[in-house]
Design an enzyme around this catalytic site. Structure first.
Site: not given
Length: 358
Positions: A180, A182, A295, A237, A25-27, A101, A177
């Site tokens: 990260n 949230y 990575g 975050n 998933p990539l915002t 997601q 999700h």
């Protein structure tokens, strides 16, 4: 028996993924406004990447109160459902599979982004360091309001309703999700959860929101079509935990016995690159498929699958810059370099214009 590698198929219940190469998933901040609705260039973007064994969509907020960034798509309105339906149709026409997601940003937000300029919410009233991205530029994060105990069932129901809309939108499954920094992660970690009710204190209490959200989603979806994403030592975050190994070993065990499709793990810190946890422990504490992230290149991904440390590997920036990443991996082809200046917001440049090998 043939050796398993990145290109071997894998089954999640009645779904067969044609390879183990997953688009993470990539915002990208390219939803249409007003309404945070998926639009035509999003259709092209995902269709280009349909060679992945599975696409996990960019995070989609489950309600207007879950928004944390400008121009990020939701899964809480009819217009958004229609927009995602067009995306999914295009992915399916190319033989791909796609999960959405489900996202609630919590304290990683700003009143400028929320209905009636409401105060963001979190597990506890602890302001994150840093700035929120708003339509007027960066602004300092504000102190969130701690969710009242009686408000939490409504948050859980927002995930349930989003799971229903995900089916209406044609997705093949959903990913919760919980990573990260949230909202769900804010409950999991003791650095952001100082509650003294049933949702704070012990590990059993701090995981309660995740378990309730998951139960709500599993009322809608078969368990094999549900995944969970965690990020045990990611400090993104301004999130932290005093003992992430113990916390996320516990989380992995708590997710057992449900028949989930997979556990998606961001290994190490996305920002600084540090990696000190033993992720094999987390894998061994979970009873389903383990998806590794953060990575990875082809060689490292092949190695962890061959060793049994992962069943699938998700790729972020490599998929962003290489729509035909699977083919490039198969041919050991050169890879396009991603352009960080076009990661967030903008138009087709740096989004749908990366060249393929063809």
């Amino acid at each position: 028996m043939k050796d398993i590698d990145l290109f071997s198929p894998i089954t999640l219940g009645d779904l067969t993924l044609r390879n183990r190469i997953v688009m993470a998933p990539l915002t990208r901040n390219r939803a249409a406004m007003p309404g945070n609705v998926p639009q035509s260039m999003n259709v092209t973007y995902y269709a280009q990447r349909s060679g992945a064994g599975l696409i996990i969509s960019e995070a989609a907020q489950v309600s207007p109160d879950g928004v944390g960034y400008p121009e990020t798509p939701g899964i809480h309105s009819k217009e958004q459902v229609w927009g995602w339906r067009v995306v999914n149709d295009a992915v399916h026409e190319n033989g791909g599979l796609m999960f959405v997601q489900l996202w609630y940003c919590g304290r990683i937000s700003h009143p400028d982004l929320l209905p009636e300029n409401r105060q963001p919410v979190s597990a506890s009233a602890i302001r994150p360091e840093g700035d929120a991205a708003t339509y007027e530029g960066l602004k300092p994060f504000v102190e969130p309001r701690a969710l009242r105990t009686e408000e939490i069932p409504d948050i859980v129901d927002q995930y349930r309703q989003a799971a229903i809309r995900a089916q209406e939108a044609g997705f093949d499954g959903v990913e919760v999700h919980a990573a990260n920094g949230y909202l769900i992660d804010q409950f999991l970690r003791d650095g952001t959860n100082r509650r003294d009710d049933l949702y704070g204190g012990s590990l059993e209490n701090r995981i309660r929101l995740l378990k309730e959200v998951l139960s709500a989603v599993l009322e809608v979806w078969e368990p094999e079509r549900v995944g969970v994403r965690i990020s045990p030592e990611n400090g993104f975050n301004d999130i932290r935990d005093s003992d992430p190994q113990a916390t996320f070993n516990f989380v992995a065990r708590a997710l057992c016995g449900k028949g989930l499709g997979y556990l998606h793990v961001v290994e190490g810190d996305m920002v600084g690159g540090e990696r000190s946890l033993d992720y094999r422990q987390i894998r061994d504490n979970f009873d389903g498929c383990y998806m590794a992230n953060n990575g990875y290149d082809k060689a490292r991904a092949q190695a962890v699958i061959a060793k049994g440390d992962a069943d699938m590997v998700s790729f972020g920036q490599l998929f962003l810059a290489n729509p035909d990443l699977v083919q490039r991996f198969k041919m050991d082809g050169d890879l396009n370099a991603p352009d960080p200046d076009t990661f967030y917001g903008g138009n087709e440049k740096g989004y749908t214009d990366y060249p393929t090998l063809a």
